[in-house]
Design an enzyme around this catalytic site. Structure first.
Site, short mmCIF file in Angstrom:
data_model
loop_
_atom_site.label_atom_id
_atom_site.label_comp_id
_atom_site.label_asym_id
_atom_site.label_seq_id
_atom_site.Cartn_x
_atom_site.Cartn_y
_atom_site.Cartn_z
N ASN A 14 0.83 -1.20 0.00
CA ASN A 14 0.00 0.00 0.00
C ASN A 14 0.86 1.25 0.00
OD1 ASN A 14 -2.53 -1.34 0.06
ND2 ASN A 14 -2.23 -1.75 2.23
N CYS A 15 0.28 2.34 -0.45
CA CYS A 15 0.92 3.64 -0.51
C CYS A 15 1.61 3.95 0.83
CB CYS A 15 -0.14 4.69 -0.83
SG CYS A 15 0.51 6.33 -1.10
N PRO A 16 2.84 4.39 0.83
CA PRO A 16 3.65 4.82 -0.32
C PRO A 16 4.65 3.78 -0.81
CG PRO A 16 4.70 5.60 1.67
CD PRO A 16 3.46 4.80 2.10
#
Length: 79
Positions: A14-16
């Site tokens: 997941n981000c980042p």
């Protein structure tokens, strides 16, 4: 030529993390080299093009695939 591009599996991150890992991998490649990035993070459709714009890479192709996206990135010379 597209067949010579390596694939970097960033699925499940997941981000980042997808962008951070992609940036590091691209930095280690020669300018002009191509890399497929495979992601499941919905924000990657915003983050990967932004990475390319910021770092001087070229986004060659974007494709929606089952459960995520694929991005073909050509490493720029300035990164």
């Amino acid at each position: 030529m597209a067949g010579s591009a390596a694939t970097y599996d960033l699925k499940g991150l997941n981000c980042p993390l997808p962008v951070l890992k992609a940036r590091k991998r691209l930095a280690a490649m020669r300018p002009g080299s191509r890399l497929w990035l495979e992601t499941t993070d919905p924000l990657a459709v915003i983050d990967i093009p932004a990475l390319c714009a910021d770092a001087g890479h070229q986004l060659i192709e974007t494709a929606a695939v089952d459960g995520g996206h694929r991005f073909l990135v050509e490493r720029g010379g300035a990164a």
